[in-house]
Design an enzyme around this catalytic site. Sequence first.
Site, short mmCIF file in Angstrom:
data_model
loop_
_atom_site.label_atom_id
_atom_site.label_comp_id
_atom_site.label_asym_id
_atom_site.label_seq_id
_atom_site.Cartn_x
_atom_site.Cartn_y
_atom_site.Cartn_z
N HIS A 72 0.85 -1.19 0.00
CA HIS A 72 0.00 0.00 0.00
C HIS A 72 0.88 1.24 0.00
O HIS A 72 1.76 1.39 0.85
CB HIS A 72 -0.91 0.00 1.24
CG HIS A 72 -2.11 -0.88 1.09
ND1 HIS A 72 -3.25 -0.73 1.85
CD2 HIS A 72 -2.36 -1.93 0.26
CE1 HIS A 72 -4.14 -1.64 1.51
NE2 HIS A 72 -3.61 -2.38 0.55
N TYR A 201 -9.47 5.81 6.78
CA TYR A 201 -9.67 6.27 8.15
C TYR A 201 -10.71 7.38 8.12
O TYR A 201 -10.48 8.44 7.53
CB TYR A 201 -8.36 6.81 8.73
CG TYR A 201 -7.32 5.75 9.04
CD1 TYR A 201 -7.09 5.34 10.35
CD2 TYR A 201 -6.55 5.19 8.02
CE1 TYR A 201 -6.14 4.38 10.64
CE2 TYR A 201 -5.59 4.22 8.31
CZ TYR A 201 -5.40 3.84 9.63
OH TYR A 201 -4.46 2.88 9.91
N PRO A 293 -4.63 0.81 18.44
CA PRO A 293 -4.35 0.30 17.10
C PRO A 293 -4.49 1.32 15.97
O PRO A 293 -4.19 1.00 14.83
CB PRO A 293 -5.37 -0.84 16.94
CG PRO A 293 -6.50 -0.47 17.85
CD PRO A 293 -5.86 0.21 19.02
N LYS A 297 0.87 0.33 14.98
CA LYS A 297 2.24 0.29 15.47
C LYS A 297 2.60 -0.91 16.33
O LYS A 297 3.78 -1.19 16.55
CB LYS A 297 2.53 1.57 16.28
CG LYS A 297 2.59 2.81 15.44
CD LYS A 297 3.84 2.84 14.59
CE LYS A 297 3.73 3.83 13.46
NZ LYS A 297 3.92 3.25 12.15
N TYR A 385 3.70 6.85 9.85
CA TYR A 385 2.91 5.66 9.49
C TYR A 385 3.76 4.59 8.85
O TYR A 385 3.61 3.40 9.13
CB TYR A 385 1.77 6.08 8.55
CG TYR A 385 0.66 5.05 8.47
CD1 TYR A 385 -0.51 5.22 9.20
CD2 TYR A 385 0.76 3.92 7.67
CE1 TYR A 385 -1.55 4.29 9.14
CE2 TYR A 385 -0.26 2.99 7.60
CZ TYR A 385 -1.41 3.18 8.34
OH TYR A 385 -2.41 2.25 8.28
#
Length: 391
Positions: A72, A201, A293, A297, A385
Amino acid sequence: MRTTVGIIGAGPAGLLLARLLHNAGIDSVVLESRDRDYVERRQRAGILEQGTADVLRAAGAGERMDREGLRHDGIELRWERRRHRVDFPALTGGRSVTVYAQTEVCKDLIALQLLEGGPLLFEAEALAVEDAGTDAPRIRFRHEGREDVLECAYVVGCDGFWGVARKAIPAPFTQVFERTYPFGWLGILADVPPSHDELVYARHDRGFALLSMRSPAVSRLYLQVPDGTDAGAWSDEEIWDELERRFETADDWRLQRGPITQKSVTPMRSYVHEPMRHGRLFLAGDAAHIVPPTGAKGLNLAVGDVVTFARALTHRQETGSPELLDAYSATCLRRVWQAERFSYDMTTLLHRAPGATPFEDRLQLARLERIASSRAAETDLAEAYTGFPFG
């Protein structure tokens, strides 16, 4: 039994550590309280940072990940029916993440360990770590109905928050930092292709939602729910209806529905135990730290811990210097606290707290607008990220 490194826990951290030590010519024994089937089936994380994927490849455990995992190159943020994509490679010099479930990582590492590595004992319950502050720590454990002792030069506790390793560090030497959030995640697995090719998200006045996946045919989705929610209290139709509300956009995007095969509720908390080392006992992963979550991580932090330990012990074996082992806790904690900060930022950015005021709602929207309009803010998110450097 005797070994150089006794590893408690055969999750991805313990298994990867055993693999890294094997490749460095250092013997180890892994003790896992559950059976192999349980370890290979328990659903946990599914996002591998760039560094984690690179470590698995270098360790010889990346072949199936590269064949079946999903690379991704970004995520999508949604709020007020708007969509904004964060382009990871463009912002980080080419870094990305890989969607590859923890269950699959464990399967790959277990197969390698049983084929090439040292002993891996399933249904071997660690009862206590003894003499952790000495040069000869021991793990007392139960296996096949009898108690035994594993004598070690070093012990690494990869046995999670409820394990025995952390309990072996005397309380006067420890400090705990934690935060509990007043909400959790209702998560589902569904036999339906993901409705988007990257993670989504969503911040919504009704609460957060996340669209993720486990494979091209299996979707993983989450809803923010009040703390203490019973997953069984939500019907399948109610879950899909609520997901549709929270993912709604101004264009023609649609959420695809399918059979839900699993429901569960995950509590949200942040936790750090300092130090991560006592004598010859070293903590790794959830034994030392937990993150909500939202930032993906948890598994990646555990990988960073065991990479740091393996490098430090290899340095000790090759040079005789304990410098890197002595610095283990401080080295790991620098990365841990950056991940805690990022996970907290993502959680407070996207979740609506009970009783949130209009002022707090506006701040969330302003933070999202800043990410969408500022390359610097967007880069900070993308760099975090895709992963902080190991060591």
